[in-house]
Design a protein around this motif. Structure first.
Motif: not given
Length: 325
Positions: A195-196, A198, A200-201, A218, A221, A224, A249, A253, A276
């Motif tokens: 789990k990055y 990210s 995108y969350y 960070r 998690q 990236p 995500p 990835y 996304e």
């Protein structure tokens, strides 16, 4: 004229020929639909940053679960907004919280639907971080004890699969131990192993009211930029007893999904996350893309990369579109 003996285009000449030789086939059976449940009754709230997605009270979540199962989608993952928050997120293991009530009600109404319980504390803590704090630092080992309580409570409610998403070290082993000690030896663990941290969350944090009140995630998690570290996380979670390995995500990835698939023989899941989803919906709303075509192409690419299970907010629409084909 040069004679052409090798013509790959022959295998693209018609839809039926293309279907015969298609290497990757997408199905509603590949999907998990994420659900957000809230306190109260008979309420449905649209999530502004995720058009077409809603928060549901338990009674309406049950109705939605029935519709999902009828579409051929085999599973839902339940997230929730609690009635109260505190420093340690104790509402996360409260059997009267929306998640536990929803799991129980859905399992009673649709017993064949596979229910996944998300195990994390960010929605439940007053500070929005994924564990118990020591100053501004998330205390890993103190958090494991809390995650055990959450996992057992969800299993008691009827969850088939527990999905820890907190990224604490050792949480898979801790949860497996707690489940087994409480008689839930057949409840599986789908680990958010990779789990990055990210960007995108963002929309999810709006949906679940889970943004951290200070700093970011960070420190727990993944970065990236890292690929080899992902393999280390996978190996640790396998050794601790994970049954399914997830990459989150998904869209940015794909290389990681592919590497995990090549590395392990267990099922691989990916999470087609809120950012996304929101980007596709925004572009479609502006008429810039063909939403159906883009969604099915994107989900197919995730399966082609190696995902056996795709957690996606597009699941309901995609299942309907696949029925049309």
């Amino acid at each position: 004229m040069i004679e052409q003996k090798l013509r790959p285009r022959r295998m693209r000449i018609s839809e039926n020929v293309r279907a015969m030789v298609r290497e990757t086939n997408l199905s509603a059976k590949d999907f998990v639909y994420p659900m957000f449940v809230i306190p109260g009754e008979n309420k449905k709230e649209e999530i502004s940053s995720m058009p077409g997605c809603y928060r549901y009270t338990v009674d309406l979540a049950v109705k939605l679960a029935k519709e999902i199962y009828e579409l051929g989608i085999p599973s839902v993952e339940v997230f929730g907004l609690p009635e109260y928050k505190d420093e340690i997120g104790s509402s996360a293991w409260d059997m009267n919280s929306p998640v536990q009530r929803a799991i129980k009600a859905i399992k009673e109404a649709v017993p064949e639907l596979v229910i996944i319980g998300d195990v994390c504390l960010c929605q439940y803590t007053s500070h929005g971080h994924c564990g118990q704090l020591c100053g501004h630092y998330v205390d890993n080992d103190a958090t494991l004890k809390l995650l055990q309580k959450v996992a057992v409570s969800q299993a008691q409610a009827g969850a088939d699969i527990i999905a820890p998403s907190d990224m604490m070290d050792g949480r898979v082993a801790a949860i497996r131990e707690a489940l087994d000690e409480n008689g839930f030896i057949n409840v599986s663990i789908m680990s958010y192993a990779v789990k990055y941290a990210s960007g995108y969350y963002g929309p999810f944090r709006d949906a679940a009211d889970s943004a951290p009140q200070f700093g970011d995630r960070r420190a727990y998690q993944m970065d990236p930029a890292n690929s080899r570290e992902a393999m280390k996380e996978v190996e640790l979670d396998l050794a601790e007893g994970a049954d399914i390995i997830m990459v989150k995500p998904a869209l940015a990835y794909m290389d990681i999904i592919s590497k995990v698939r090549d590395r392990i023989n267990l099922p691989v899941a990916c999470y087609n996350v809120s950012g996304e989803y929101a980007m596709v919906k925004a572009a479609a709303a502006n008429g810039w893309i063909d939403e159906k075509r883009i969604v099915l192409e994107t989900l197919t690419s995730m399966k082609r990369a190696g995902a056996d299970i795709i957690i996606t907010y597009h699941a309901i629409d995609a299942a309907k579109w696949l029925m049309e084909k």
